[in-house]
Design an enzyme around this catalytic site. Structure first.
Site, PDB file in Angstrom:
ATOM      1  N   LYS A  86       0.789  -1.301  -0.146  1.00 22.94           N
ATOM      2  CA  LYS A  86       0.191   0.060  -0.090  1.00 22.94           C
ATOM      3  C   LYS A  86       0.935   1.488   0.182  1.00 22.94           C
ATOM      4  O   LYS A  86       0.533   2.141  -0.933  1.00 22.94           O
ATOM      5  CB  LYS A  86      -0.963  -0.192   1.180  1.00 22.94           C
ATOM      6  CG  LYS A  86      -2.040  -1.072   1.109  1.00 22.94           C
ATOM      7  CD  LYS A  86      -2.874  -1.244   2.288  1.00 22.94           C
ATOM      8  CE  LYS A  86      -3.884  -2.330   2.033  1.00 22.94           C
ATOM      9  NZ  LYS A  86      -4.481  -2.660   3.521  1.00 22.94           N
ATOM     10  N   GLN A 130      -4.632  -1.441   9.376  1.00 24.31           N
ATOM     11  CA  GLN A 130      -4.596  -2.812   8.746  1.00 24.31           C
ATOM     12  C   GLN A 130      -5.423  -3.718   9.579  1.00 24.31           C
ATOM     13  O   GLN A 130      -4.724  -3.628  11.030  1.00 24.31           O
ATOM     14  CB  GLN A 130      -3.103  -3.188   8.643  1.00 24.31           C
ATOM     15  CG  GLN A 130      -2.786  -4.370   7.800  1.00 24.31           C
ATOM     16  CD  GLN A 130      -3.622  -4.253   6.597  1.00 24.31           C
ATOM     17  OE1 GLN A 130      -3.286  -3.173   5.664  1.00 24.31           O
ATOM     18  NE2 GLN A 130      -4.258  -5.438   6.347  1.00 24.31           N
ATOM     19  N   ASP A 155     -10.885   3.357   3.290  1.00 22.02           N
ATOM     20  CA  ASP A 155     -11.304   1.786   3.466  1.00 22.02           C
ATOM     21  C   ASP A 155     -12.804   1.734   3.250  1.00 22.02           C
ATOM     22  O   ASP A 155     -13.282   0.977   3.071  1.00 22.02           O
ATOM     23  CB  ASP A 155     -10.637   1.257   4.517  1.00 22.02           C
ATOM     24  CG  ASP A 155      -9.481   0.167   4.446  1.00 22.02           C
ATOM     25  OD1 ASP A 155      -9.234   0.023   3.083  1.00 22.02           O
ATOM     26  OD2 ASP A 155      -8.910  -0.214   5.177  1.00 22.02           O
TER      27      ASP A 155
END
Ligand code: NAD
Length: 285
Positions: free
Chosen positions: A53, A97, A120
């Site tokens: 990422k 995460q 997200d």
């Protein structure tokens, strides 16, 4: 019949090239898009995802950094850091995460991220907006699937779609997006009876189960579009999706491979969401 391959890797590369100009334009206005990724613990898979990422951002000129905490960190420390990042004008996207260690309430952490920086798309406000058909940030994996369907020229209006899996990360937002796009959607999961009967009706199958070769050719309607979200590691170390790709290729109309399908699109859409956040902040959207 041999199914046409929907190449996520190639599409991801094309999209990332187009992002560079948007990043440059934002940087010129003093709004270089910035993503901060928080990692708690040392899970090897999470470490790889976080590295990919951050590197994905840097490769197109964005700013990105990771913040790593030991597995036994107190949740308060992470919540305080999120509050600090929420207030930082250089940060447009914040991602924690998952999964988090047991002492964390994952939902509490996700809700602490400002909805404006929730790239997200897991904050309740953003989930609600998606369900209402007015998405602000779309969760990256299902967003990537929608981009692949669009690029392959697949019209979803009135189509029968079956999503296998009902997670908050993939299955549920995928179903919402397909409904919003005009498909008739069935969601199958671990408690579904006669799963194959549902799948056999589908013009579009999205598999997000986490079981290697779960979808077999006998379950498919000839010509169906098959999207494989699964990432499973086989005993020999190779990667395999939730679909028996080699066998399903002769029945499906279009199919995504693993690797090289949905996977590369997920990080691409994370980049897209972070750029969108920066464009909103700059008044360009
Ligand atoms: P999850 O474990 O949270 O959810 C799996 C879902 O599958 C559950 O809803 C469960 O009800 C369903 N399921 C399990 N066994 C079943 C069965 N026998 N029959 C029917 N349904 C069953 O997983 P997830 O986070 O949604 O991820 C699913 C898969 O997608 C995993 O392989 C994961 O690694 C992969 N994934 C890939 C990407 C990507 O970028 N390509 C992103 C996220 C997840």
């Amino acid at each position: 019949m041999t199914a046409q391959i929907i190449d996520g890797k190639a599409l991801a590369e094309t999209l990332r090239q187009t992002f560079k100009a948007r990043v440059e334009a934002l940087t010129a206005r003093g709004q270089r898009p910035g993503l901060v990724v928080i990692l708690v613990g040392e899970d090897p898979a999470s470490q790889v995802y976080v590295r990919n990422k951050v590197n994905g951002c840097l490769a197109i000129g964005m700013h990105s950094e990771k913040i790593v905490y030991p597995a036994d960190i107190a949740p308060r420390v992470v919540l305080d850091k999120i509050a600090e990042l929420n207030a930082d004008p250089q940060v447009h996207g914040i991602l924690v995460q998952l999964p988090l260690p047991a002492q964390f309430d994952e939902q509490e952490i996700l809700e602490a991220i400002s909805p404006e920086k929730d790239v997200d798309g897991f904050h309740a406000e953003n989930v609600g907006a998606l369900l209402q058909g007015q998405p602000h940030f779309i969760p990256c994996t299902p967003y990537g699937v929608m981009k692949m369907l669009e690029a392959a020229g697949i019209d979803l209006t009135g189509k029968e779609a079956v999503v296998i899996g009902r997670s908050n990360i993939v299955g549920k937002p995928m179903a919402a997006l397909l409904i919003n796009a005009g498909a008739t959607v069935t969601v199958c999961h671990s408690k579904t009876r006669n799963l194959a009967e549902h799948v056999r009706r589908a013009d579009l199958v999205v598999a997000a189960v986490g079981r290697a070769k779960f979808v077999t050719p006998d379950m498919l309607k000839p010509g169906a579009v098959v999207i494989d979200v699964g990432i499973n590691r086989l005993p020999d170390g190779s990667l395999c999706g939730d679909v028996d790709f080699a066998a399903c290729q002769s029945v499906a109309g279009q199919i995504t491979p693993v690797p090289g399908g949905v996977g590369p699109m997920t990080i691409t859409m994370l980049l897209a969401n972070t750029i969108e956040a920066a464009e909103r902040k700059a008044g360009l959207r």
